[in-house]
Each structure stands twice: as structure tokens, then as C-alpha cells.
Design a protein around this motif. Sequence first.
Motif, mmCIF file in Angstrom:
data_model
loop_
_atom_site.group_PDB
_atom_site.id
_atom_site.type_symbol
_atom_site.label_atom_id
_atom_site.label_comp_id
_atom_site.label_asym_id
_atom_site.label_seq_id
_atom_site.Cartn_x
_atom_site.Cartn_y
_atom_site.Cartn_z
ATOM 1 N N ASP A 176 -5.551 -8.860 2.794
ATOM 2 C CA ASP A 176 -5.754 -6.769 2.078
ATOM 3 C C ASP A 176 -6.947 -6.897 1.637
ATOM 4 O O ASP A 176 -6.916 -5.841 1.769
ATOM 5 N N TYR A 189 -0.384 5.093 -0.762
ATOM 6 C CA TYR A 189 -1.451 6.275 -1.727
ATOM 7 C C TYR A 189 -0.047 7.795 -1.802
ATOM 8 O O TYR A 189 -1.245 8.949 -2.042
ATOM 9 N N HIS A 247 3.512 -8.656 6.558
ATOM 10 C CA HIS A 247 3.883 -7.150 5.741
ATOM 11 C C HIS A 247 3.745 -6.591 7.533
ATOM 12 O O HIS A 247 3.579 -6.375 8.536
ATOM 13 N N VAL A 248 4.231 -5.003 6.731
ATOM 14 C CA VAL A 248 4.813 -4.450 8.209
ATOM 15 C C VAL A 248 4.681 -2.815 7.410
ATOM 16 O O VAL A 248 5.083 -2.282 6.269
ATOM 17 N N ALA A 249 4.550 -2.027 8.679
ATOM 18 C CA ALA A 249 4.495 -0.675 8.246
ATOM 19 C C ALA A 249 5.474 -0.123 8.102
ATOM 20 O O ALA A 249 6.090 0.054 9.228
ATOM 21 N N GLY A 264 2.015 9.496 3.386
ATOM 22 C CA GLY A 264 1.245 8.813 5.111
ATOM 23 C C GLY A 264 2.053 7.701 5.096
ATOM 24 O O GLY A 264 2.919 7.416 4.017
ATOM 25 N N PRO A 265 2.150 6.771 5.733
ATOM 26 C CA PRO A 265 3.376 5.727 6.052
ATOM 27 C C PRO A 265 2.413 4.777 4.869
ATOM 28 O O PRO A 265 1.657 4.822 3.790
ATOM 29 N N TYR A 273 -2.068 2.682 12.295
ATOM 30 C CA TYR A 273 -1.124 2.925 11.242
ATOM 31 C C TYR A 273 -1.933 4.452 10.898
ATOM 32 O O TYR A 273 -1.109 5.001 9.796
ATOM 33 N N ASP A 281 -8.177 -4.922 4.461
ATOM 34 C CA ASP A 281 -7.453 -3.213 4.679
ATOM 35 C C ASP A 281 -7.487 -2.204 3.574
ATOM 36 O O ASP A 281 -7.083 -1.141 4.078
ATOM 37 N N LYS A 282 -7.402 -2.815 2.562
ATOM 38 C CA LYS A 282 -8.107 -1.411 1.597
ATOM 39 C C LYS A 282 -8.749 -0.555 1.983
ATOM 40 O O LYS A 282 -8.650 0.474 1.514
ATOM 41 N N GLN A 307 0.653 -1.439 0.000
ATOM 42 C CA GLN A 307 0.105 -0.568 0.580
ATOM 43 C C GLN A 307 1.275 1.034 0.012
ATOM 44 O O GLN A 307 1.673 1.654 0.563
ATOM 45 N N ASP A 333 -0.928 7.228 11.913
ATOM 46 C CA ASP A 333 0.887 7.810 11.561
ATOM 47 C C ASP A 333 0.263 9.468 11.158
ATOM 48 O O ASP A 333 1.648 10.020 11.662
ATOM 49 N N ARG A 334 -0.218 9.504 10.114
ATOM 50 C CA ARG A 334 0.137 10.678 9.872
ATOM 51 C C ARG A 334 -0.083 12.664 11.168
ATOM 52 O O ARG A 334 -0.094 13.416 10.881
ATOM 53 N N ILE A 382 2.340 -5.438 10.839
ATOM 54 C CA ILE A 382 1.045 -5.617 10.439
ATOM 55 C C ILE A 382 0.683 -7.252 11.238
ATOM 56 O O ILE A 382 1.034 -7.409 9.570
ATOM 57 N N ILE A 386 2.839 0.355 3.630
ATOM 58 C CA ILE A 386 3.016 -1.281 3.668
ATOM 59 C C ILE A 386 3.077 -1.758 2.753
ATOM 60 O O ILE A 386 3.430 -1.822 1.585
ATOM 61 N N THR A 435 -6.861 0.478 6.425
ATOM 62 C CA THR A 435 -5.660 1.159 6.175
ATOM 63 C C THR A 435 -6.117 2.456 5.319
ATOM 64 O O THR A 435 -4.386 3.085 4.756
ATOM 65 N N HIS A 436 -6.964 2.897 4.493
ATOM 66 C CA HIS A 436 -6.590 3.559 3.646
ATOM 67 C C HIS A 436 -6.449 5.099 4.399
ATOM 68 O O HIS A 436 -7.223 5.070 5.218
ATOM 69 N N PRO A 437 -5.827 6.073 3.257
ATOM 70 C CA PRO A 437 -5.438 7.499 4.368
ATOM 71 C C PRO A 437 -7.139 7.817 4.208
ATOM 72 O O PRO A 437 -7.007 8.204 5.623
#
Lengths: 102, 652
Positions: free
Chosen positions: B263, A71, A84-86, A74-75, B367, B266-267, A69, B370-371, B478, A77, B270-272
Motif C-alpha cells: 500500500d 482520485y 487488490h483489483v484495478a 482514471g482507474p 494501471y 502504491d501511494k 485508491q 490506463d487513462r 494487482i 483500485i 499508482t498515483h495518477p
Amino acid sequence: MTNNNRFWQNRFHPRNNPIEPDYNSNIVRLGQLENGQKAKIIDFQGGPGFISRMAILGFIPGTELEMIQNYGRGPIIVSVRGTHVALGRRESWHIRVNKPTS
Amino acid sequence: MGKSTVFNMLTGLNQHVGNWPGKTIEQKTGVVNYKGYKIDLVDLPGTYSLTANSLEERIARNYLLKNRPDAVIIILNAATLEHSLYLLTELINLPIPIVVGLNMMDVAKQQGFQIEENVLSAALGDTPVIPIVASHNQGLNKLLDAAIEVSQHPNQTLSQKYRITPSDYPHQEIQKQITSKIQGKLPAIYPTDWIALKLLEGDSEITSMVKESAPETWKSIEMLLIDHEDTFLDIAGSRYAWIERLVRAAMTNPRKGTISLTDRLDKIATHPFAGLLLLIGISGAVFWLTYTLANPIVYWLGNSIISPLALWSKSALGNAPFWLQGLISDGIINGAGMVLTFLPILFFFFAAMGFLEDIGYLTRAAYVMDRFMHWMGLHGRSFMPLFLGFGCNVPSIMGTRIIEDRRARILTIMLSPLVPCTGRIAVITFLAPAFFGKSALIAVWGLVSLNLVILASLGILTNKFIYKGKRTAFIMEIPLYHVPNPRTIGLFIWNNLVEFTKRAGTIILLVAIVMWWLSNYPGGNIENSILAQFGHQLAPLGHCLGWQDWRITIALLTSFLAKENTISTLSVLYKIEESGNLAANIASSLTMPSRLGFLAIQMLFIPCVATVAAIRKEAGTKWMVINILLLLFISFSAGAIIYWGLTLLGVK
Ligand SMILES: Nc1nc2c(ncn2[C@@H]2O[C@H](COP(=O)(O)OP(=O)(O)OP(=O)(O)O)[C@@H](O)[C@H]2O)c(=O)[nH]1
Ligand SMILES: [Mg+2]
């Protein structure tokens, strides 16, 4: 790393070790990969604390990563060795990988 | 992963279990009686390696080195075998007998991995490898059998049989040189070649230790280290190379896992943007759920059980002396008993929290956050301890041990009391319907948000102007989502409810009794009591905030001992004779602006004693004092601003 560890500091102080621009066009930053792209780690840029934590998690030059991931901000993955590691955005720029072919 | 689950199953104790790395932050010992053996089982914090980066990892490492247990059971996660094996590559170089528990076999199977444990075992020099499913109590007896077995032949099963170290990686020459330099100069508890290895790996704690214990030789060691500064990548690399070989031999289908469900979830999670909405939605829903499901039960318990019981006991004790009658019916039943009616609120709240933790949502939330944590000079990892604060601030402050950097850790500790714990949430949930009628839920949301907004602003301001610092790297595993385990969640709820009931039966009960006594002596009525005199002294303070009734101020002060005391104290002081619902009685003595101001202060007030003690333990007395003063200032300013602001706006 604690501050009294001077030799590490000198070696990895940004002044002595600035992030070089990537003249080689086959090298990109991990943070530049797109979702689903795979690439192999070339090297790290950062302090020993950072590199050793990454190494413990299996981020070692030559290891293949898959971007799960990203985008653009931001962080991120990544998948490394089946886990999976962030990683923070900054960290993703301190890892250089080969340019994925696709 | 699953150490605490194994520990709980075997000892019957209740360690905190949840699907995110870093729950266990202290060692905990339990006793297992098995086949005539009395085994002291110790649960340790999880760590990826013996190079410790944070406090809780250091605890694990130091335990292994200093206490020299008879045997170590290392729990591997079969679904992420390569990562788990890393710690093993380090452990087999220590002179401690090892048993391997291959946990999460159910998940591995589901993912299509097949692991041949005897191949693993053979490769590890016949170290026992026992497949287990800890959460379903499968294979744990075999694990104990193996542990007993190896502990009885310490010399046979030692790692001597299999050593990755000397043969496998390129820097053994240097390691030998360093070893000879430090031989005999260090505390005997550490194996010398292990120290040399850690020096090469750049372990900061070990480096400073060697510098201190062997200053004469340090110079020459440092020279060697500088010449071989890239060693730690080689060392880690050779360990992983060995792991890869091992995994290829022992496992079919490595790395072909079907993580598709994770997965897919998480779409969104963990989407911003969607992930943030989800987080806000989940939090809102938890409060809504707790409120709508629990509050009717709380009211029913209060009105149909506690109040009648108090009245009944009063008449039943009609002939008993005044003090006995009052103490039992007003102090104990009406005071501490009233707090017990909060149980349903806690039940639903902890059920929701346990569920989110167990499926593995917490790391996703961290996650996504984080921002935003960057604004405070923190990163996503700090979110996890803060989140625990919604349950209770004490584990939240202890939980900051997972934060590697001292500055970030102190800042997180200072901010964590601003996360409203269940104690405070229960108080406002209890009062809100009577205070705000139909808008009660909105008021609850608003008050919780106020706390969080203040938390964020304080963090941002501190980071900008006072306590600047560089962030350390954000690196966080994660985990896969898990099917929620009713047993784990049930235990989590049960644990917390028992804790709460204990508190109600001790400190809350004690405060209620003291309050009853102070409000009835001398003279037997409240207006001439010691407490009233004291309360009248405080009246000017209350007036600034619109509290005409000194009883409110006293109640707030008792919340320092436990947040729920606000209600027990009010319940004692507003005797049942005043009939009707307690919350309604309190509401009638406050105007709308002062109600909001009161609850805002309640939410932001000095943390309870337990939290204050935790701050002192983790950060020191200085920070504890700062925290108390800070929250005193923030809470009263916020209360005054709300009260005067609304009053000037003409709100009634
Ligand atoms: N599916 C499955 N889940 C398990 C198993 N064992 C443990 N779990 C779950 O895995 C998660 C982590 O378990 P813990 O026992 O808290 O892990 P831990 O090793 O103590 O973790 P730390 O204390 O943070 O190092 C929980 O959600 C457990 O319910 C298992 O065999 N199968
Ligand atoms: Mg644990």
C-alpha cells in the motif's frame, strides 16, 4: 461475449437496460467511494460478459469491498476478498454499492 | 500463482516468469525423470476460471478438457487464497485427479496467515494439499509424489468424493434439464453436465458450440436460459460461499493481511501524477544506466578484442587463400563478432526489465497508463505486452493474447513493432557516441521517444478515424510486490542472452557471410562487386535521405533479417583497414541531419522477419502486409522529414 449470443444482447442491450438514476439515496456507485471506505455490492449494470468476469473475481452482490485508491478520475483500485483489483473508471460506475456509513 | 516457477524448477527448462498475471500464453511440455517415472509436465497459462475470456485462458481450458491429463497440479496462491480457490471449485467437477500445491507459503506467513492444509485437504475429499515455496524449491518433491500417487488411482481420488455442484447451488434442476437435452449430441470430449453448467454461466464459446452441434434443441435450451438468466451470479456466488466456509475453517486470520508495504509503495507508484513521473523516470533511468554502464564495455570489446582479433587472424592466415582469409576475418569476426559486443547492452537492459517484472511493477505501470491507453481505444492491459516489446517484439505480439477483445488485440499487435526492441536500441546506442558526441544520450532518448510518440499518434488516429470500437472492461488483478528473486532475474537475463547469442551465431552470421561474399566478388574488391552494383542502383533513394554512401542503404535493408545486422553489415563493408572505430567511420560519411534521419529510419523500419512471422501467426496475412507497408511508409517519411527539415534549418 460474441455477437451471435443474441439473447444476452437483448437482455443487456443498453436500450433495454439503461443505467437507471439512483433514486434510492442509500445506493451509490463504486466510483463514488473515497479511499478507505468500505461498502457492500448491491448489483451490476452491464453486459453478461462484464458481470461474469466480475463474479469470477469474487465481485458478487453482498460482497464487501474496500476502496484502496480513487482520485476521482482514471482507474480505481479496490480490495476484494483480500486481493487488490484495478477497475476502469467506467466499470466503477457500473457497480452499485450501499452508501458507506462513515 | 507460480506455475511456471514450479515447472522451471522441476524440468530445468526456462519458462518466462514474472510477477504479473498473463506471462504464460502457450502450453509448454517438459520432461521430469523422478523416482523411475518419466513424467510429461505441462505448463499452462493461468486462468481464474474455466469460463474463458481470452485466448490464453481458452488454451488452458481446452488442454484440460481435451487432453485429459493423468493428473492436474493446481497451484494456489496462499496469500490470495479465496481467489485461487475459485478455479479449484470448477476443477473438482471434472473427471481428472487433482493435487493442490499451496504456493507462496513464505508470503502467507509473512502476512500472518496460518493455513491448515489438512483441513483443506479433508474438505476437498482428501485431495492432497501440499504447501510449497516454489521459488525456493521447497515441497516440490512432495508435490510430485502426490501427483504420481493420485494418477495411479484415478478412480479413487476422483472428484466424486466431493462435488459442490448438485448439492450446493440452486439451479441444479435446470442444469439437469439442459443436460438431458444435449445428452449425446455433443463431442464426447466434454462432460455433458459441465456443458450445461457453462451454458448457465453464459460462456460464449460453449454457447456457440452447442448452437452449432444441436440446432434442433437449441431453441428450447435458449428458452430455459432466458428464464434463468441470473444464474451465473448464483453459481459464482455459491462457489464463493463455499470458499468462504472453507477458508474460515482452514485459515486463521483470514483477510487480516498486512499489505501495508504494498500500500505504501502504491501511494506513489499508482498515483495518477506521481506514478506517471515515476514511470517516465524509471524508463529514462534504464536507458541512462544501460548507456553509461554498457557502452564503455562495448567499445572496449570492439576496439581491443574484435578489431585486433580480426587483424591478427588476417596475418595468421597470410598464406591461406583470399576467400578464407576474408571470410574469417572480415565476415565472421568483424561482422558477426562485432554484434556480439552488444552483449553488455543487453545484459543491463534485461537486468532492469527482469527486476521491474519480478517485483511486480508492470501492473502498476499498466494501471497508470490506463487513462492514456483510452485515447487509443485500448486500456491498461494492452500496456503489458507493449512493454515486453522493449525486450523483443515477438513475445510482445504473442503476449497480446491476454487482451480479450479482438479489435483491441489487433490494434495492439499493429502498434507493437513501434516499441523499439533491444536489437534496435543496441544499434543506436552503439552508433550514438560517434554520431552525436556529448549529446549522444539525449539523441538516444529522443529517438526512443519519437517511436513512442508515433505509436501513440498512430493509435489515436486509428481509433478516431479508421478502426473505431468500444473498449471492453478494464479488470486487472494487482499482485503484491515481491522481494526480487535473483534466481528468477538471473534466468531471465541468461535466457535472453542465450537467445541473442544464438541469433548472432545463425542469422546474423549468415547475413555477414553473404554480405562479405557479395561485396568481394567478382574481382576481390568492393567497388566492382555485385553488391556495389546493386547499391548504386539504390543510390537515388539514399540521396533523398542524405546518404552519399550506398553501404548505409544496404545495411538498413539487411536489418529486415535481424535488426543488429545493420552493424554487422556495416562492419563487413567498412573493412578494418579503414582503421579506427567502426562507429566513427560510419559517422564520417554522414552529415548531422542524415545521421539523425538514418537512425530514425533504423528505429521505425519494417519489423524483423521473426516479428513479421509472429504478426502473421497472431493476426493473419492481411494485417502482416498492412503492417509492413505502414512501417515502410512511416519510417521513410520520418527519415525524410528529419533530414530535410534539419537541412533546411541549416543544421550541419
Ligand atoms: N515469494 C514467493 N514468490 C514466488 C513463489 N513462487 C513464485 N513466485 C514469484 O511469483 C511470480 C509469478 O510466478 P510465475 O511462475 O511466473 O507464475 P505463473 O503461475 O506461471 O503465472 P502465469 O503464467 O502468468 O499464469 C514470480 O515473480 C515468481 O518469482 C514463492 O513460493 N514465493
Ligand atoms: Mg506461467
